[in-house]
Design an enzyme around this catalytic site. Structure first.
Site, PDB file in Angstrom:
ATOM      1  N   ASP A  33       0.836  -1.199   0.000  1.00 30.48           N
ATOM      2  CA  ASP A  33       0.000   0.000   0.000  1.00 30.48           C
ATOM      3  C   ASP A  33       0.872   1.250   0.000  1.00 30.48           C
ATOM      4  O   ASP A  33       1.829   1.339   0.776  1.00 30.48           O
ATOM      5  CB  ASP A  33      -0.879   0.025   1.253  1.00 30.48           C
ATOM      6  CG  ASP A  33      -2.220  -0.632   1.021  1.00 30.48           C
ATOM      7  OD1 ASP A  33      -2.245  -1.716   0.415  1.00 30.48           O
ATOM      8  OD2 ASP A  33      -3.227  -0.045   1.446  1.00 30.48           O
TER       9      ASP A  33
ATOM     10  N   ASP B  43      -3.438   4.530  -2.051  1.00 34.26           N
ATOM     11  CA  ASP B  43      -4.512   4.900  -1.132  1.00 34.26           C
ATOM     12  C   ASP B  43      -5.206   6.190  -1.595  1.00 34.26           C
ATOM     13  O   ASP B  43      -4.527   7.137  -2.015  1.00 34.26           O
ATOM     14  CB  ASP B  43      -3.856   5.134   0.245  1.00 34.26           C
ATOM     15  CG  ASP B  43      -4.841   5.134   1.390  1.00 34.26           C
ATOM     16  OD1 ASP B  43      -5.504   4.112   1.586  1.00 34.26           O
ATOM     17  OD2 ASP B  43      -4.938   6.151   2.115  1.00 34.26           O
TER      18      ASP B  43
ATOM     19  N   GLU C 204      -7.097   3.370  -5.330  1.00 33.11           N
ATOM     20  CA  GLU C 204      -8.339   3.402  -4.559  1.00 33.11           C
ATOM     21  C   GLU C 204      -9.031   4.715  -4.882  1.00 33.11           C
ATOM     22  O   GLU C 204      -8.513   5.784  -4.575  1.00 33.11           O
ATOM     23  CB  GLU C 204      -8.046   3.319  -3.060  1.00 33.11           C
ATOM     24  CG  GLU C 204      -9.336   3.266  -2.263  1.00 33.11           C
ATOM     25  CD  GLU C 204      -9.167   3.585  -0.792  1.00 33.11           C
ATOM     26  OE1 GLU C 204     -10.008   3.155   0.011  1.00 33.11           O
ATOM     27  OE2 GLU C 204      -8.201   4.277  -0.429  1.00 33.11           O
TER      28      GLU C 204
ATOM     29  N   ASP D 271     -11.888  -2.008   5.024  1.00 33.99           N
ATOM     30  CA  ASP D 271     -12.729  -0.840   5.324  1.00 33.99           C
ATOM     31  C   ASP D 271     -14.211  -1.165   5.239  1.00 33.99           C
ATOM     32  O   ASP D 271     -15.048  -0.274   5.382  1.00 33.99           O
ATOM     33  CB  ASP D 271     -12.458   0.282   4.307  1.00 33.99           C
ATOM     34  CG  ASP D 271     -11.078   0.875   4.435  1.00 33.99           C
ATOM     35  OD1 ASP D 271     -10.533   0.895   5.553  1.00 33.99           O
ATOM     36  OD2 ASP D 271     -10.532   1.312   3.403  1.00 33.99           O
TER      37      ASP D 271
HETATM   38  C1  GLC Z   1      -8.080   4.302   2.691  1.00 31.69           C
HETATM   39  C2  GLC Z   1      -7.758   3.107   3.540  1.00 31.69           C
HETATM   40  C3  GLC Z   1      -8.367   3.314   4.887  1.00 31.69           C
HETATM   41  C4  GLC Z   1      -7.777   4.562   5.493  1.00 31.69           C
HETATM   42  C5  GLC Z   1      -7.959   5.761   4.569  1.00 31.69           C
HETATM   43  C6  GLC Z   1      -7.104   6.894   4.991  1.00 31.69           C
HETATM   44  O1  GLC Z   1      -9.435   4.427   2.448  1.00 31.69           O
HETATM   45  O2  GLC Z   1      -8.203   1.953   2.915  1.00 31.69           O
HETATM   46  O3  GLC Z   1      -8.204   2.218   5.731  1.00 31.69           O
HETATM   47  O4  GLC Z   1      -8.370   4.827   6.721  1.00 31.69           O
HETATM   48  O5  GLC Z   1      -7.571   5.454   3.263  1.00 31.69           O
HETATM   49  O6  GLC Z   1      -5.753   6.578   4.788  1.00 31.69           O
END
Ligand code: GLC
Length: 556
Positions: free
Chosen positions: A95, A196, A250, A325
């Site tokens: 990540d 992320d 993401e 999440d």
């Molecule tokens: C992404 C991650 C999550 C995290 C957020 C902030 O959505 O998957 O777990 O809290 O980013 O970094």
């Protein structure tokens, strides 16, 4: 490798396997379970962040990108892990969290100490002329998205937790530092990068106020044109130099137009995108922290539109139900109490016979469920805790608030992996950092592995089929029975071959009329199903949570 044949398994390291009895999963624990991952048949393993962090957001708040957090082990343990995965022939995905750093990061600390260079790495803004806060933005975790920048009188932007300060990508020096970190990982043989919250990195420098409407507000910073520029530059400077690196962004609240640029094979920014619209079908009026039944027709509509829309634009979807999440899809969209095997396999079959790259989240391959905690004290997640308080303030009773948290909390999927029916489910010899789901006596890996008709075995079959059958990886996707309130169904086509996937997502029998779809039923043969072999029929009856896949081979 044809990327659509890939299956990627996500590990949430804190809850995967503990090797030293401190109740927290760790890198050595992951290494112990490589044979398990090998047996499942996955090609790549994504490990959620294990870098140095105060753990306010479980490692998504990074204080040092290049050091392993002591709770997970050491940098030597990481080298060992990389070597072990290499030996096993499984690639690794890490990540990359660059929308923000922890406020403990040295750059933020230097900024706080007055270093102007590093102040520009973040969004630090003075109050408005009238003394009010610099903007009215809302944090994704609840509350205002800004916090006092020490005693300077200024504020920093924090779109997530208060301890996660947003980085200013407009600063070229910051971008160079980001590329250095990515290149460091690539040079060490990491073949996968998951970025992320990537589509929110292009924030406006002025950070204007929003109208107060949360959807309008998201538009101010989501999918801005400059995000595409940043991604292209990042690609040029880092992973673009390799031809075997897999990337996934993401993308929160993104649309097909932007997704097809991010994950398009010609536009080529990334290999694929994660989007979440299909996991918002149980939000009431777009609000996550509500207790609402899920809308099955809407779910079908969203997944179908994504499949067709991305395919038309020659772009790739990541296929998934679960991650760290999300509450467990098994509890959310099916019935793991009365139909444990059927529910888990039905959901897997629905998503895994689509076009794209499959992601499996730890535990779904053995049918893990939400834990249904009985007290708010059992929750650990900052977002869940904040929203519990917000719900109480909004007038919900503690029972009502707990019910909503129980259905929507990220901790639903963060309970320890249930390896055995024994003490602490074989996850740790100590006390787990978060309680286990109580069903580990019934739902565990050991039981799955000893049963050739288990959920795990079904996942193995699905993974194998994706590798063997080009129609699954490459066939055209055609939705069918779109208005059917019980059945999720689609066709796949490749050359003269046809595949039909029928999934009854209900606890009642479902009868579907396939007379216009199955020209000649006798030309179809059975490929997979969770009730065993079936023959194609024009009027086809599915049992509760039954999933059936039939295939018509090309005669040539
Ligand atoms: C992404 C991650 C999550 C995290 C957020 C902030 O959505 O998957 O777990 O809290 O980013 O970094």
């Amino acid at each position: 490798m044809n990327q659509n044949k890939r299956v990627i398994y996500q590990i949430y390291p804190k809850s995967f396997m503990d090797s030293n009895g401190d109740g927290l999963g760790d890198l050595r624990g992951i290494c112990q379970k490589i044979p398990y991952l090998k047996e499942l048949g996955v090609d790549m393993v994504r490990i959620s962040p294990f870098f140095k962090s105060p753990q306010k957001d479980n490692g998504y708040d990074i204080a040092d990108y290049l050091s392993v957090d002591p709770i997970y082990g050491t940098n030597e343990d990481l080298d060992f892990l990389i070597g072990e995965f290499k030996k096993a022939g499984i690639d690794l995905m890490f990540d990359m969290v660059f929308n923000h750093t922890s406020v403990d990061h040295i750059r933020f600390q230097k900024a706080l100490a007055g270093d102007k260079k590093y102040q520009d790495f973040y969004y630090i803004r003075p109050p408005k002329e009238d003394g009010s806060l610099p903007n009215n933005r809302t944090s994704k975790f609840g509350g205002p998205a800004r916090k006092e920048f020490g005693d300077t009188g200024n504020y920093y932007l924090c779109l997530y937790d208060k301890s996660q300060a947003d980085l200013n990508r407009a600063n070229p020096d910051l971008r160079k530092e980001v590329y250095k970190i990515i290149n460091y990982r690539l040079e060490r043989g990491i073949k996968g990068l998951r970025f992320d919250v990537l589509n929110v990195i292009g924030k406006d420098q002025a950070l204007p106020d929003s109208s107060g409407d949360i959807e309008e507000e998201k538009k101010l910073y989501t999918d801005t044109p400059v995000v595409h520029e940043y991604i292209r530059e990042m690609k040029r400077e880092t992973f673009g130099k390799y031809d075997d690196v897999v990337t996934v962004g993401e993308m929160s609240s993104t649309d097909i137009e932007n997704s097809s640029l991010y994950g398009g094979r010609e536009t080529g920014e990334l290999s694929m995108v994660f989007n979440f619209h299909h996991l918002k079908v149980d939000y009431q009026d777009g609000e996550k922290w509500t207790d609402a039944p899920f809308d099955f027709l809407r779910l079908k509509e969203i997944l179908n539109a994504r499949q067709v829309g991305m395919d038309e634009k020659n772009a790739t979807n990541a296929l998934f139900w679960n991650n760290h999440d999300q509450p467990r899809a098994n509890s959310r969209f099916a019935d793991p109490i009365n139909y444990p095997f059927e529910s888990a396999t039905l959901l897997a079959q629905t998503i895994q016979l689509m076009k794209g790259v499959v992601f499996i989240y730890q535990g779904e391959e053995i049918g893990m469920t939400n834990p249904n905690f009985k007290s708010i004290d059992q929750y650990r997640d900052v977002e869940s805790k904040n929203n519990y308080e917000i719900l109480l303030k909004a007038g919900k009773s503690p029972e009502e608030a707990l019910k909503i948290i129980g259905e929507k909390s990220r901790d639903d999927s963060r309970t320890p992996l249930q390896w055995t029916g024994g003490e602490e489910a074989g996850f740790t010899t100590g006390r787990p950092w978060i309680d286990l789901a109580e069903n580990y006596g019934e739902v565990n890996a050991e039981k799955n592995l000893s049963d050739e008709n288990s959920i795990f075995a079904y996942y193995q079959k699905l993974i194998k089929l994706r590798k063997e059958e080009d129609i699954i990886s490459d066939g055209k996707y055609l939705p069918i029975l779109e208005k059917d309130p019980q059945v999720f169904a689609y066709l796949r086509e490749l050359g003269g071959e046809k595949l039909i996937n029928l999934n009854n997502r209900s606890d009642k029998e479902a009868e579907v009329d396939l007379s216009e779809i199955l020209d000649d039923p006798s030309s179809y043969s059975y490929l997979l199903g969770n009730y065993g072999e079936r023959e194609a029929e024009k009027i086809f009856t599915l049992r509760p949570y039954e999933a059936v896949c039939l295939i018509k081979r090309d005669k040539k």
